[in-house]
Each structure stands twice: as C-alpha cells, then as structure tokens.
Design an enzyme around this catalytic site. Structure first.
Site, PDB file in Angstrom:
ATOM      1  N   HIS A  47     -85.319 -85.284 -90.628  1.00 29.38           N
ATOM      2  CA  HIS A  47     -86.518 -85.513 -89.921  1.00 29.38           C
ATOM      3  C   HIS A  47     -87.027 -83.998 -89.265  1.00 29.38           C
ATOM      4  O   HIS A  47     -88.424 -84.311 -88.914  1.00 29.38           O
ATOM      5  CB  HIS A  47     -86.170 -86.284 -88.456  1.00 29.38           C
ATOM      6  CG  HIS A  47     -85.818 -87.631 -88.934  1.00 29.38           C
ATOM      7  ND1 HIS A  47     -86.669 -88.509 -89.935  1.00 29.38           N
ATOM      8  CD2 HIS A  47     -84.805 -88.450 -88.913  1.00 29.38           C
ATOM      9  CE1 HIS A  47     -86.337 -89.654 -89.923  1.00 29.38           C
ATOM     10  NE2 HIS A  47     -85.057 -89.923 -89.483  1.00 29.38           N
ATOM     11  N   ARG A  72     -77.708 -81.847 -92.085  1.00 26.70           N
ATOM     12  CA  ARG A  72     -77.854 -83.094 -92.363  1.00 26.70           C
ATOM     13  C   ARG A  72     -78.973 -83.114 -93.682  1.00 26.70           C
ATOM     14  O   ARG A  72     -79.892 -82.390 -93.549  1.00 26.70           O
ATOM     15  CB  ARG A  72     -78.267 -83.998 -91.345  1.00 26.70           C
ATOM     16  CG  ARG A  72     -78.705 -85.476 -91.699  1.00 26.70           C
ATOM     17  CD  ARG A  72     -79.044 -86.384 -90.555  1.00 26.70           C
ATOM     18  NE  ARG A  72     -80.290 -86.146 -89.845  1.00 26.70           N
ATOM     19  CZ  ARG A  72     -80.698 -87.424 -89.204  1.00 26.70           C
ATOM     20  NH1 ARG A  72     -80.042 -88.627 -88.944  1.00 26.70           N
ATOM     21  NH2 ARG A  72     -81.784 -87.095 -88.447  1.00 26.70           N
ATOM     22  N   ASP A  86     -74.234 -74.527-101.922  1.00 25.22           N
ATOM     23  CA  ASP A  86     -74.060 -73.125-102.443  1.00 25.22           C
ATOM     24  C   ASP A  86     -74.718 -72.161-101.453  1.00 25.22           C
ATOM     25  O   ASP A  86     -74.270 -70.946-101.354  1.00 25.22           O
ATOM     26  CB  ASP A  86     -75.049 -73.001-103.744  1.00 25.22           C
ATOM     27  CG  ASP A  86     -74.491 -73.505-104.970  1.00 25.22           C
ATOM     28  OD1 ASP A  86     -73.309 -73.913-104.932  1.00 25.22           O
ATOM     29  OD2 ASP A  86     -75.262 -73.574-105.873  1.00 25.22           O
ATOM     30  N   GLU A 151     -75.781 -96.621 -90.395  1.00 37.95           N
ATOM     31  CA  GLU A 151     -76.890 -96.850 -89.485  1.00 37.95           C
ATOM     32  C   GLU A 151     -77.874 -97.990 -90.268  1.00 37.95           C
ATOM     33  O   GLU A 151     -78.924 -98.158 -89.967  1.00 37.95           O
ATOM     34  CB  GLU A 151     -77.820 -95.702 -89.438  1.00 37.95           C
ATOM     35  CG  GLU A 151     -78.317 -94.961 -90.666  1.00 37.95           C
ATOM     36  CD  GLU A 151     -78.967 -93.631 -90.457  1.00 37.95           C
ATOM     37  OE1 GLU A 151     -79.149 -93.285 -89.437  1.00 37.95           O
ATOM     38  OE2 GLU A 151     -78.840 -92.708 -91.345  1.00 37.95           O
ATOM     39  N   ASP A 177     -81.775 -95.744 -85.989  1.00 39.54           N
ATOM     40  CA  ASP A 177     -81.936 -96.476 -87.086  1.00 39.54           C
ATOM     41  C   ASP A 177     -81.311 -97.593 -86.982  1.00 39.54           C
ATOM     42  O   ASP A 177     -81.791 -98.819 -87.510  1.00 39.54           O
ATOM     43  CB  ASP A 177     -81.513 -95.866 -88.363  1.00 39.54           C
ATOM     44  CG  ASP A 177     -82.464 -94.606 -88.792  1.00 39.54           C
ATOM     45  OD1 ASP A 177     -83.971 -95.228 -88.732  1.00 39.54           O
ATOM     46  OD2 ASP A 177     -82.386 -93.483 -89.031  1.00 39.54           O
TER      47      ASP A 177
END
Ligand SMILES: O=C(O)C(=O)C[C@H](O)[C@@H](O)CO
Length: 265
Positions: A47, A72, A86, A151, A177
């Site tokens: 977000h 995240r 990576d 969620e 959520d």
C-alpha cells in the site's frame, strides 16, 4: 564472505517482538525508524508508494541498525518475489494468502531448483553480495523467512493447512482486510473478527509457527501480546507523523479537528 544472517527469524524466540510499519517509501524515513528501537520494520510494498529500487535503498539504509527489515510484496508474482530476494530481502511478507496451495507456490518461488523455481541472479545481485557469498545457491533458504498473510474468511478457515505448509515460517493476520471482508469494516474488535484472529493464532502455534498482527492501538497490542502473538506492529510511521503534527498545531489552534481514523485506530 558468509551468508548474511537474518536477524528477524532469530528474534522469534517466544518473546513478543514489536515493530513499526514503514510507509514513506524512502531510505531516509525508514532509517529514522531504525534508530528508534523497534525490533522490526515492515517496508510496505503493498500500500505504500514503493518500487524495487526504493525497497533496496531502505534495506541498505537500515542494514547498520538492530531493527530487522521485513518486506511486503504487492501480490504473489514470482518475478517480483525474485527481484525482492535478489536485492537482499531475507524476510518476505505476502498478502492475501487463502489456501495451502497458494502458500506452497509462494514457498517454491523463494527456492532454487530442485526445491522450487527461483531464477538464478548470481553475481548480478546484492543477495549474493555480487557473488562473494559462498554456497549462496545451496544455502540461501537457510536465512529466508516467509510470512504469509491471512486476511479473509477463507484464509482463516484454511489457517491450519496454511500454517502447516513446509517453508511457511509465520502467519501475519491482516485485521483491517479481515474485518472489512467479513462485513465489519473499521471494526477489527468486533467479537466475530476477534474469534477469527484467535483461531488463526492458535492454528499457527499448533503448527509450530510464529504469528504476527498489526495493532496500532495500544490496548489491542497489549491484548494480542497477552494472547501470545510473536510479533506485533504497534505503529504506522505515516499515522505517527500525522497524529504528532495535528497534536502540535492544536496546542496553538485548539479549533483544529482531532485525528480520526476510519479504520478503527
Ligand atoms: O489487513 C490489514 O490489516 C493489513 O494487511 C495491514 C494493512 O494493509 C495496513 O496497510 C493498514 O493501514
């Protein structure tokens, strides 16, 4: 050189670890958080306005400090997971995981063949310290920590199977959520949602895995710590700035509206 150690999974020793959401998308802001004493920081690619390069600069910014970074993703895309690994992400959090099949595919995205299908970046990558880490291909998984988010109602129903998935290290409950998806938008403290959160915690612990949650309101964080959550995000940097800004100006202009949140915190 030795494979860098992952401080996050080592910190999960039964004591609750307290973290903060990092949502500004810059190394400068996230480095400030890293000096504040949080056990871990969530660099939010779901977000917050983050890209792979902005996440890389935050990983570099917090590297000298004790706060362990968790990154995240925005989705389940194995190509994005590959890029994030990576650039040196060692603890990944993946949102919206509803089934054990999804969880197993995410595990496979983080593992090299024959255990998965992660592509080999070799000397191009910070993860291998540009090819100076010995045995990176064979040992990378030893220092990875995969957190999947439960969620949704389906995720809660499947919590036992998701938690039991080999290679899943932890489950993080997304209370916003989850509450929104089951018809209690803005009210993660509704008794039905609380029961789902507790069920997910117990299923996660029954599988021998760690459980985390977001709880910016202190009373919620303390209750979840008492329940036994292993890692709790107790703040969101953007909200902390906004609240402090409003509190500061309202000392001089008392008519300033007080901070309000539509999310229940
Ligand atoms: O559902 C949740 O709760 C979360 O996953 C965290 C939210 O995404 C967070 O951004 C709320 O501000």
């Amino acid at each position: 050189m030795e494979l860098p150690r992952n401080p996050f999974n080592r910190s999960l020793d039964g004591n609750t670890r307290y973290g903060c959401w990092a949502g500004f998308g810059t190394g400068y802001a996230t480095e400030i958080l890293a000096t504040a004493g949080f056990d871990w920081l969530l660099i939010d690619g779901e977000h917050a306005p983050n890209t792979v390069p902005s996440i890389l600069s935050q990983l570099q910014a917090v590297a000298p400090y004790a706060s362990a970074p968790v990154v995240r993703t925005v989705n389940h895309d194995p190509a994005l997971i590959k890029q994030l690994l990576d650039v040196g992400t060692q603890t990944l959090m993946i949102p919206m995981v509803d089934t054990a099949e999804q969880a197993a595919r995410l595990v496979a995205a983080t593992r090299y063949p024959p255990h998965g299908f992660r592509g080999v970046g070799g000397g191009l990558t910070r993860a291998t310290r540009w090819d100076s880490v010995e045995d990176y291909l064979a040992r990378a998984h030893e220092e990875l920590c995969l957190i999947v988010q439960v969620e949704s109602r389906t995720g809660v129903d499947n919590a036992e199977a998701i938690a039991a998935t080999e290679g899943v290290d932890a489950i993080f409950v997304g209370p916003v959520d989850l509450s929104t998806g089951v018809g209690h938008a803005g009210n993660p403290n509704h008794p039905d949602v609380q029961a789902m959160i507790r069920h997910t915690l117990e299923a996660t612990h029954a599988a021998g895995k760690a459980a985390g949650i977001l709880a910016p309101a202190e009373a919620d964080a303390r209750r979840y710590a008492q329940w036994g959550f292993d890692f709790i995000a107790v703040g969101i940097d953007i909200s902390l700035l906004r609240q402090a800004a409003i509190e500061t100006i309202s000392r001089y202009k008392p008519e300033t509206p007080k901070p309000k949140s539509s999310l229940g915190y």
